[in-house]
Design a protein around this motif. Structure first.
Motif, PDB file in Angstrom:
ATOM      1  N   GLY A  23      43.585  40.572  47.698  1.00  0.00           N
ATOM      2  CA  GLY A  23      43.121  40.935  49.031  1.00  0.00           C
ATOM      3  C   GLY A  23      42.399  42.270  49.042  1.00  0.00           C
ATOM      4  N   LEU A  24      42.876  43.250  48.237  1.00  0.00           N
ATOM      5  CA  LEU A  24      42.226  44.554  48.176  1.00  0.00           C
ATOM      6  C   LEU A  24      40.844  44.455  47.534  1.00  0.00           C
ATOM      7  N   ILE A  25      40.726  43.601  46.515  1.00  0.00           N
ATOM      8  CA  ILE A  25      39.425  43.426  45.867  1.00  0.00           C
ATOM      9  C   ILE A  25      38.431  42.794  46.837  1.00  0.00           C
ATOM     10  N   VAL A  26      38.869  41.776  47.551  1.00  0.00           N
ATOM     11  CA  VAL A  26      37.994  41.121  48.528  1.00  0.00           C
ATOM     12  C   VAL A  26      37.573  42.112  49.623  1.00  0.00           C
ATOM     13  N   ALA A  27      38.501  42.948  50.059  1.00  0.00           N
ATOM     14  CA  ALA A  27      38.163  43.938  51.083  1.00  0.00           C
ATOM     15  C   ALA A  27      37.083  44.888  50.606  1.00  0.00           C
ATOM     16  N   GLY A  28      37.024  45.123  49.293  1.00  0.00           N
ATOM     17  CA  GLY A  28      36.037  46.057  48.770  1.00  0.00           C
ATOM     18  C   GLY A  28      34.697  45.429  48.449  1.00  0.00           C
ATOM     19  N   ALA A  33      34.329  38.976  44.644  1.00  0.00           N
ATOM     20  CA  ALA A  33      35.650  39.255  44.068  1.00  0.00           C
ATOM     21  C   ALA A  33      35.856  38.572  42.716  1.00  0.00           C
ATOM     22  N   PRO A  34      35.449  37.288  42.527  1.00  0.00           N
ATOM     23  CA  PRO A  34      35.669  36.678  41.203  1.00  0.00           C
ATOM     24  C   PRO A  34      34.959  37.411  40.062  1.00  0.00           C
ATOM     25  N   ILE A  35      33.702  37.823  40.266  1.00  0.00           N
ATOM     26  CA  ILE A  35      32.984  38.480  39.175  1.00  0.00           C
ATOM     27  C   ILE A  35      33.544  39.880  38.928  1.00  0.00           C
ATOM     28  N   VAL A  36      33.983  40.560  40.000  1.00  0.00           N
ATOM     29  CA  VAL A  36      34.591  41.882  39.798  1.00  0.00           C
ATOM     30  C   VAL A  36      35.897  41.753  39.020  1.00  0.00           C
ATOM     31  N   THR A  37      36.652  40.715  39.341  1.00  0.00           N
ATOM     32  CA  THR A  37      37.879  40.461  38.580  1.00  0.00           C
ATOM     33  C   THR A  37      37.563  40.201  37.114  1.00  0.00           C
ATOM     34  N   MET A  38      36.457  39.509  36.878  1.00  0.00           N
ATOM     35  CA  MET A  38      36.075  39.207  35.503  1.00  0.00           C
ATOM     36  C   MET A  38      35.485  40.429  34.804  1.00  0.00           C
ATOM     37  N   LEU A  39      34.734  41.277  35.529  1.00  0.00           N
ATOM     38  CA  LEU A  39      34.148  42.467  34.910  1.00  0.00           C
ATOM     39  C   LEU A  39      35.215  43.462  34.472  1.00  0.00           C
ATOM     40  N   ALA A  40      36.326  43.512  35.205  1.00  0.00           N
ATOM     41  CA  ALA A  40      37.402  44.426  34.812  1.00  0.00           C
ATOM     42  C   ALA A  40      37.973  44.067  33.456  1.00  0.00           C
ATOM     43  N   TRP A 182      28.696  34.305  43.867  1.00  0.00           N
ATOM     44  CA  TRP A 182      29.998  34.933  43.676  1.00  0.00           C
ATOM     45  C   TRP A 182      30.099  35.635  42.321  1.00  0.00           C
ATOM     46  N   PHE A 183      29.263  35.204  41.389  1.00  0.00           N
ATOM     47  CA  PHE A 183      29.345  35.728  40.023  1.00  0.00           C
ATOM     48  C   PHE A 183      28.168  36.639  39.694  1.00  0.00           C
ATOM     49  N   ASP A 184      27.553  37.203  40.737  1.00  0.00           N
ATOM     50  CA  ASP A 184      26.438  38.131  40.566  1.00  0.00           C
ATOM     51  C   ASP A 184      26.881  39.509  41.052  1.00  0.00           C
ATOM     52  N   PRO A 185      27.184  40.438  40.131  1.00  0.00           N
ATOM     53  CA  PRO A 185      27.681  41.754  40.557  1.00  0.00           C
ATOM     54  C   PRO A 185      26.636  42.571  41.295  1.00  0.00           C
ATOM     55  N   PHE A 186      25.345  42.220  41.160  1.00  0.00           N
ATOM     56  CA  PHE A 186      24.298  43.002  41.822  1.00  0.00           C
ATOM     57  C   PHE A 186      24.241  42.737  43.328  1.00  0.00           C
ATOM     58  N   GLN A 187      24.988  41.760  43.797  1.00  0.00           N
ATOM     59  CA  GLN A 187      25.023  41.480  45.230  1.00  0.00           C
ATOM     60  C   GLN A 187      26.149  42.219  45.944  1.00  0.00           C
ATOM     61  N   VAL A 188      26.902  43.041  45.180  1.00  0.00           N
ATOM     62  CA  VAL A 188      27.894  43.904  45.820  1.00  0.00           C
ATOM     63  C   VAL A 188      27.145  44.932  46.663  1.00  0.00           C
ATOM     64  N   SER A 189      27.672  45.274  47.821  1.00  0.00           N
ATOM     65  CA  SER A 189      26.949  46.091  48.799  1.00  0.00           C
ATOM     66  C   SER A 189      26.558  47.469  48.284  1.00  0.00           C
ATOM     67  N   SER A 190      27.383  48.092  47.448  1.00  0.00           N
ATOM     68  CA  SER A 190      27.074  49.438  46.957  1.00  0.00           C
ATOM     69  C   SER A 190      27.793  49.691  45.644  1.00  0.00           C
ATOM     70  N   ALA A 191      27.322  50.736  44.955  1.00  0.00           N
ATOM     71  CA  ALA A 191      27.973  51.107  43.696  1.00  0.00           C
ATOM     72  C   ALA A 191      29.395  51.596  43.937  1.00  0.00           C
ATOM     73  N   LYS A 192      29.601  52.275  45.069  1.00  0.00           N
ATOM     74  CA  LYS A 192      30.951  52.751  45.384  1.00  0.00           C
ATOM     75  C   LYS A 192      31.891  51.581  45.614  1.00  0.00           C
ATOM     76  N   ALA A 193      31.406  50.564  46.322  1.00  0.00           N
ATOM     77  CA  ALA A 193      32.236  49.387  46.565  1.00  0.00           C
ATOM     78  C   ALA A 193      32.545  48.675  45.247  1.00  0.00           C
ATOM     79  N   LEU A 194      31.546  48.599  44.357  1.00  0.00           N
ATOM     80  CA  LEU A 194      31.766  47.959  43.065  1.00  0.00           C
ATOM     81  C   LEU A 194      32.804  48.716  42.253  1.00  0.00           C
ATOM     82  N   GLY A 197      36.290  48.256  43.665  1.00  0.00           N
ATOM     83  CA  GLY A 197      36.826  46.953  43.287  1.00  0.00           C
ATOM     84  C   GLY A 197      37.265  46.903  41.844  1.00  0.00           C
ATOM     85  N   LEU A 198      36.482  47.536  40.949  1.00  0.00           N
ATOM     86  CA  LEU A 198      36.852  47.567  39.528  1.00  0.00           C
ATOM     87  C   LEU A 198      38.135  48.347  39.313  1.00  0.00           C
ATOM     88  N   LEU A 199      38.310  49.453  40.078  1.00  0.00           N
ATOM     89  CA  LEU A 199      39.535  50.243  39.939  1.00  0.00           C
ATOM     90  C   LEU A 199      40.767  49.412  40.245  1.00  0.00           C
TER      91      LEU A 199
END
Length: 854
Positions: A23-28, A33-40, A182-194, A197-199
């Motif tokens: 839920g925290l990842i989705v909020a960010g 969320a799936p690609i951020v989970t995979m990038l981590a 969902w699997f394109d990290p460049f569609q995340v709204s900002s670098a801070k949000a990315l 989410g990675l944190l």
């Protein structure tokens, strides 16, 4: 391998981690969320390679403490171990509370699940039970983990498959079909949000390194744990990608209902989805309960596997004297760390009670701060792998990639995450559940305060606990030669590598001692024990060797006198002191090799105490040989008397003096000498280069005990710099030799020294004739200046068959004699007497005038 992978997977608590963070990842990051989970997964895989390579090099409880200590020193290593301790203890408090909550939910006691008192009590009970399981043995722990993980993975897969089937068959209103975006990290709204989410996503992968921390209890400890770490991270990637994608497709990212963006469900999204996916009647009710059971077993599995690395890290630190020694005790029956396991369980309970007494908000922030400790010690491990293997990175492309590039990148990523999280995200007063008003700084997020505060506390403790090691290291290095003095007889170079662990600074020493007649004393010794006492003992023995060497004693006699010194010191101990155990005199059992090389004759006389080998590389063959030396007991031991032996050395011979620590990393006792021989094969290279090659070959990484290497290349004195004459015991010979000496000095261009040298020769030869008789020998030796150092010397030696040395005294005004030696002492740089098998030699040294003097 299977058990190691299970422990690695269970330590991450996949079900609980997803329930608490999805839920925290989705909020960010929203739909990404799936690609951020995979990038981590990327930094975790990179650090897993670091663990694999470090474990293959040295399996020491698989701890960041050990590896960082060997790479960067004891203080950095201590902080690495402290980072893991902080992370484990903080997360244990939260895991135990989660286990308590879900235990009550499983049996339908929702009222107790909402009580802070009863969830704390249940959490304490779970910690006690799982600590006891870890205490009983690793095999029982692994067996329990296999059952817990099988239930967890089975229910997770069932949940994911059911959710996906319903999305495409009987979709709920919230369902959305899977999209490539969902699997394109460049569609995340900002670098801070990315980054945010990675944190959060990095946390769900943490824990796989438990497979490495139990390496010494694993079959094939250098191979299986490292592979299990890599396999664990890959399996986690597959699991997280499947569950996060299916959950998002089923529930969507809405902020109400079962939507993953609903902040009311952010602490546990899976329980809320259970009824929606499986239904609340019939089999669905059973599966919903299974989902609760899954989170419970996940929390329990992670609690147990968190105790394992925590106890073994503390055990490793205690073994190396970085923590009190009682934490290094092992149960005789269960073969598990006793004080480390029980003590850390008790400490976890204390921390849980402390944090719970403040508020649940404070406990929640303390859990989020775990990410800082994780990034700290993971990143430190990545850099440690790179630095630890720096000497072998050019050996092959595989070594460069797996030992250097991948771990280094992992360390950089973890460092970036740590800095950004600590100062860019968690420090915001609006982040987290608590705010702390810090002096001079102002309101700061509680997550940063807890995380950095815990690390700073470790820094303070480290300064206190590592004080003895630091003091011992400074003492040891202050007592060793800061540089080897140049000498006419030999070239010399050395390497001293103190042990990397907290107890390792010991008593290895080496020395090059100038002796009379251009001879040189060479010594290498090894004191038993570690710490301040061993370093002090080394200083005492090194001073004793230097004093005895200046008496020009033969090697066997010097060792015998040194052994007497050890015995005398032992007798001076307090009455009733047994001299055994931890307070035993470290001087007992010292090994020592002492040699005297004479560049005039090319003879080397040696004697040894204990097992002290010597390598000799002749200049013509370049093949190292290990000559048989007469055995001698260690200092303070019993055995046959010490014996000297003579070696005839050609000019340019290479001698290698070393302690046993140089071979500590070799595979077996026979491998070390062969590796050293190969390192010295190109014996014509500079001694500094040979020292570096030998150390890199024999000790490519850490050392568990001191290692010392002294390389010496012999010289033979040019016959043009030597003159000697045989005299009869006739007073008339005094004038003759005086004139001969003056002529020889004129030929050498040393006219400025003619007067003083003639006076010296006259006095010494007259005394020999008057008090001893013949035969008498006079010898002059001229040593040349060594480049970059002081000028040469003129040595005058007068030998006879007497064994009584003259004494320097102040003659009274009415005395007819006794002034000769006093005058000689005033006119020379130094003088002395040494004994030979046939008599004695009185020698003097005068410094040569500078070349540009008038």
């Amino acid at each position: 391998m299977f058990s190691s992978v299970v422990i690695g997977l269970a330590s991450t608590a996949p079900a609980y981690s997803l329930a608490a963070t999805l839920g925290l990842i989705v909020a960010g990051v929203g739909l990404q969320a799936p690609i951020v989970t995979m990038l981590a997964f990327v930094p975790m895989l990179l650090i897993a390679y670091a663990y694999r390579e470090l474990n293959a090099s040295n399996a020491d409880c698989g701890t960041a403490f050990t590896w960082a200590t060997r790479a960067f020193g004891p203080r950095t290593g201590w902080m690495g171990g402290w980072g893991l301790i902080v992370a484990d203890i903080l997360v244990l408090a939260n895991l135990a509370e989660i286990a308590g909550i879900y235990g009550f939910r499983l049996v339908g006691l929702d009222g107790l699940a909402g009580s802070r008192l009863w969830t704390t009590v249940a959490g304490i009970v779970w910690i006690v039970v799982l600590t006891a399981v870890c205490y009983i043995g690793i095999e029982i722990s692994a067996a329990l983990q296999r059952w817990l993980l099988c239930v967890e993975v089975a229910v997770l897969v069932l949940f994911a498959v059911t959710a996906l089937v319903r999305v495409y068959t009987s979709a709920p209103p919230t369902a959305i079909h899977i999209s490539a975006s969902w699997f394109d990290p460049f569609q995340v709204s900002s670098a801070k949000a990315l980054t945010s989410g990675l944190l959060v996503a990095v946390f769900i992968y943490w824990g796989w390194d438990t497979a490495v921390t139990v390496n010494e209890e694993t079959v094939d400890s250098t191979r299986i744990p490292g592979r299990a770490a890599v396999i664990s991270t890959v399996l986690l990637l597959v699991t997280y990608a499947l569950v996060s994608t299916s959950a998002q497709a089923f529930a969507g990212i809405g902020s109400s209902g079962i939507g993953l963006g609903n902040t009311g469900n952010s602490g546990d999204v899976l329980s809320g989805l259970g009824d929606a996916v499986f239904g609340s009647h019939g089999p669905g009710l059973v599966f919903s309960r299974l989902l609760i059971l899954m989170v419970l077993t996940s929390a329990l599995a992670s609690t147990q596997t968190t105790i394992l690395p925590l106890a073994r890290t503390v055990f490793s630190m205690a073994v190396h004297k970085a923590l009190p020694a009682r934490f290094a005790r092992v149960h005789r029956r269960f073969l598990t760390p006793t004080w480390s396991t029980v003590g850390m369980g008790a400490l976890s309970i204390a921390v849980m009670l402390l944090l719970s007494s403040f508020s649940r908000n404070f406990l929640a922030d303390s859990v989020e701060s775990v990410g800082l400790a994780i990034a700290f010690y993971y990143g430190l491990t990545g850099f440690a792998c790179l630095w630890y293997h720096r000497r072998v990175l050019t050996r092959s492309a595989g070594d460069l990639l797996c030992k250097g590039v991948l771990p280094g990148l992992g360390g950089l990523l973890m460092l970036a995450l740590f800095l950004y999280a600590a100062f860019g995200v968690y420090a915001d007063p609006g982040y987290g559940a608590t705010v702390v008003d810090l002096p001079l700084i102002g309101p700061t997020g509680g997550v940063t305060v807890v995380g950095l505060g815990a690390l700073l506390l470790g820094f303070v403790l480290m300064l206190v606990i590592t004080r003895e090691h630091t003091t011992a290291l400074k003492l040891q290095r202050s007592l060793l030669p800061h540089r080897l003095p140049p000498h006419t007889a030999v070239q010399a170079a050395s390497r001293y590598l103190p042990a990397d662990n907290g107890s390792g600074v010991g008593g290895d020493w080496f020395d090059v001692i100038p002796l009379s007649g251009t001879r040189v004393g060479l010594v290498v010794g090894d004191v038993v024990g570690h710490g301040l006492r061993a370093a002090a003992t080394m200083g005492r023995l090194r001073t004793g060797v230097r004093v005895l060497a200046r008496l020009d004693l033969a090697p066997d006699e010097l060792l015998a006198r040194l052994a007497d010194l050890v015995e005398q010191t032992a007798h001076e101990r307090p009455p009733g002191h047994s001299g055994r155990g931890r307070h035993a005199d470290e001087a007992r059992g010292v090994t020592c090799l002492y040699a005297v090389y004479d560049p005039v004759s090319g003879q080397c006389s040696l004697a040894r105490a204990g097992r002290s080998p010597l390598a000799v590389v002749p200049p013509d063959t370049g093949v190292a040989d290990y000559p048989e030396l007469p055995p001698g007991p260690p200092l303070g031991g019993t055995g046959p008397p010490y014996q000297s032996t003579e070696l005839r050395l050609a000019p340019g011979s290479l001698l290698a003096f070393f302690t046993d620590g140089l071979f500590q990393a070799a595979d077996g006792p026979e491998a070390g000498p062969g590796l050293l021989a190969r390192a010295l094969a190109d014996h014509r290279e500079s001694l500094e280069a040979l020292c570096d090659r030998a150390v890199a070959t024999l000790l490519p990484g850490p050392v568990d005990e001191d290692a010392t290497l002294l390389l010496v290349r012999t010289r033979l004195l040019d016959r043009n710099r030597l003159a000697q004459w045989e005299l009869a015991a006739d007073p008339a010979a005094v004038a003759s030799v005086r004139n001969t000496v003056g002529k020889q000095l004129g030929d050498w261009g040393l006219d400025d020294l003619v007067f003083t040298t003639e006076l010296i020769v006259t006095e010494l030869v007259t005394n020999a004739i008057r008090y001893v008789g013949g035969p008498i020998q006079v010898r002059l030796i001229r040593t040349e200046p060594i480049s970059g150092f002081a000028g040469g010397t003129l040595i005058c030696e007068v030998s006879d068959t007497g064994h009584t040395a003259p004494n320097l005294r102040h003659a009274a005004s009415e005395d007819e004699g006794g002034r000769g030696l006093y005058i000689i002492a005033q006119m020379t740089h130094q003088w002395g007497t040494r004994y030979t098998p046939t008599g004695k030699i009185i020698w003097t040294e005068q410094p040569l005038p500078p070349p540009d003097s008038p």
